[in-house]
Enzyme design. Structure first.
Site, mmCIF file in Angstrom:
data_model
loop_
_atom_site.group_PDB
_atom_site.id
_atom_site.type_symbol
_atom_site.label_atom_id
_atom_site.label_comp_id
_atom_site.label_asym_id
_atom_site.label_seq_id
_atom_site.Cartn_x
_atom_site.Cartn_y
_atom_site.Cartn_z
ATOM 1 N N CYS A 332 55.577 79.177 66.249
ATOM 2 C CA CYS A 332 57.029 79.343 66.187
ATOM 3 C C CYS A 332 57.511 80.223 67.341
ATOM 4 C CB CYS A 332 57.446 79.886 64.816
ATOM 5 S SG CYS A 332 59.199 79.618 64.457
ATOM 6 N N HIS A 437 54.617 76.536 60.683
ATOM 7 C CA HIS A 437 54.096 77.673 59.936
ATOM 8 C C HIS A 437 53.098 77.183 58.892
ATOM 9 C CE1 HIS A 437 56.593 80.899 61.479
ATOM 10 N NE2 HIS A 437 57.662 80.133 61.358
#
Length: 502
Positions: A332, A437
């Site tokens: 991310c 994630h």
């Protein structure tokens, strides 16, 4: 709707863990139970099945309760973006960024209303609610407009159980001091005390239990042991030190850059259960050493954390690590940081429209920050660019403002359910960037990546360790362990027969 509220004498005394255990105990007894926390402050978040964002602790507690997490379990999530400001996530969607003072002055009534609405929604679906407080209920400077402790208990009209952490010391003073600072009506709501994180022979604390009960007139409902490696994700940065501090040193040395505004560090927790892997959290160049792999995790303030990396000289260490053949992964915000450039087109990351900053420059990509955040659960498979023939699904979720465009063709990491290409995979997996994630919670992928490192080091490869089933088993094991040390029948009696008289 019946329920109980778990409050604490301080932050990080184990409220989240106790709530998780109670949810599994009640679920196992056939009670349709929901967790609840009115306002959570954490950058460790959880994406619900409908793509909404809540605190990770409540998502985990819902799993323990064997139910699907919803925004009604955590209607307000505060995600710190600086030392002064936090993004307000309201019913799963980011709405505004406030300073602490602005939030207290402008959001209180709206907060009360959504708490009432949440209780109504939960009461329509569940038989019982287990509510988690935040910090201490007697922060005198905050009590007049608090949305997390005794005000919530009063709105729900439930008894309060006070949790104290004996491991940090001063447990008697923390209990007595907390009770003494409560208003009389608040004090009457406290129906029990739990002592948490006891090490050693619990029978040695019997005199302490008697003293507390005689001094306060409140029953001690349990003395819970210190439980290590419980595999229940931590809620905030306070939990990083606790979960990773006692880790063994393994043959595979993985460095994680400890960003000031780190988010979703639960991405790294599966490595705790790999016997030959050690995780080192690094903030300064003199801690860096010569790791086998470097992971840059997610962040709530990507550009600020990139500045931190550069100010510390860690960008040079990371580049040299890669040039010397070390494995590097960005997740991310970490993916964005590894790129060539970041442009805050909407001012959504820094508050400054069109601000720019050069990235570390290992991944040939540019990230542009837009106004709207993307939150979604997703399933992906290896892209053919990786050379992996299997179409094994990888599950995870995305939470990000920026979008990254890769300039180089033929190096995608994943293919998403909708057919879109995602991430960056190059040099046979030595360099990876992704928005997914919980990538390493996928057992097959974690094993594959670690075996790439093991082979490079001349170590024996290992079989896949299945942590998904293990985690659910840990919910049950946690519940069994805690129930054995609770006066469970008394606690249930308190909940069933509670009446505030209001």
């Amino acid at each position: 709707m019946k329920g109980v509220m778990i409050q604490g004498t301080a932050s990080d005394v184990g409220k989240s863990l106790v709530v998780t255990a109670l949810c599994r105990i009640l679920s196992t007894e056939g009670v349709k139970v929901a967790p609840f926390k009115s306002q959570n402050m954490s950058n460790n978040s959880y994406v619900t099945i409908d793509g909404k964002e809540i605190g990770r602790a409540q998502g985990i507690q819902a799993e323990a309760a064997r139910t699907e997490a919803t925004v009604w379990m955590n209607p307000i999530l505060l995600k710190p973006r600086s030392h002064q400001d936090s993004e307000v996530v309201y019913l799963g969607k980011a709405i505004e960024t406030f300073s602490g003072r602005e939030y207290r002055e402008n959001f209180y009534e709206k907060g009360l209303n959504v708490i009432r609405e949440s209780f109504q929604m939960l009461s329509n679906q569940f038989e019982m609610v287990v509510i988690e407080g935040a910090g201490s209920p007697v922060e005198i400077n905050l009590k007049d407009r608090e949305l997390v402790n005794m005000k919530v208990a009063a709105l729900a009209d439930v008894p309060v159980v006070l949790v104290a952490d004996i491991d940090r010391g001063g447990v008697f003073a923390s209990i007595i001091g907390t009770l003494e600072l409560m208003e009389p009506d608040e004090r009457k709501r406290v129906a029990g005390v739990i002592i948490n994180k006891f090490r050693g022979d619990i029978t040695l604390f019997e005199d302490g239990v008697r003293w507390i009960e005689e001094k306060t007139g409140i029953p001690v409902l349990g003395v819970l042991p210190y439980i290590e490696h419980h595999m229940i994700d931590g809620e905030d940065s306070l939990s990083i030190a606790n979960q990773f501090s006692n880790q063994k040193r393994g043959d595979v040395d993985v460095v994680v850059i400890q960003l000031p505004f780190i988010s979703n560090y639960s991405d790294l927790e599966p490595f705790l259960f790999e016997d030959d892997v050690s995780i080192r959290w690094v903030k300064h160049v003199d801690e860096f050493g010569a790791p086998d792999a470097v992971i840059i995790p997610g962040t709530k303030s990507t550009i600020q954390d990139l500045k931190f990396i550069k100010d510390q000289g860690l960008d040079v260490k990371i580049k040299n690590h890669f040039k010397n053949g070390g494995f590097t992964v960005g997740i991310c915000g970490g993916y964005q940081i590894l790129g060539d450039e970041m442009i805050d087109e909407a001012g959504s990351d820094t508050g400054i429209v069109n601000s720019r900053l050069q990235g570390i420059g290992l991944i040939p990509g540019k990230t542009i920050f837009y106004k709207e955040k993307e939150t979604i659960r997703t399933v992906a498979a290896y892209h053919e660019d990786t050379g992996f023939p299997e179409k094994i699904p990888l599950e995870g979720y995305e939470i990000h403002l920026g979008k990254t465009v890769i300039k180089q063709k033929g190096c995608s990491f994943l293919k998403l359910e909708d057919g879109k290409e995602e991430g960056y995979f190059h040099y046979n997996g030595q360099l990876i960037g992704t928005y997914l994630h919980h990538l390493f919670h996928n057992d097959e992928w974690r094993n594959r990546w670690l075996n790439l490192i093991r082979k490079r080091k001349g170590l024996a490869v290992k079989e896949i360790r299945n942590l998904r089933d293990y985690k659910d088993q840990r919910y049950t094991a946690l519940a069994v362990e805690m129930k054995a040390h609770l006066k469970w029948d008394l606690l249930k009696e308190i909940i069933e027969n509670w009446s505030s008289g209001e």
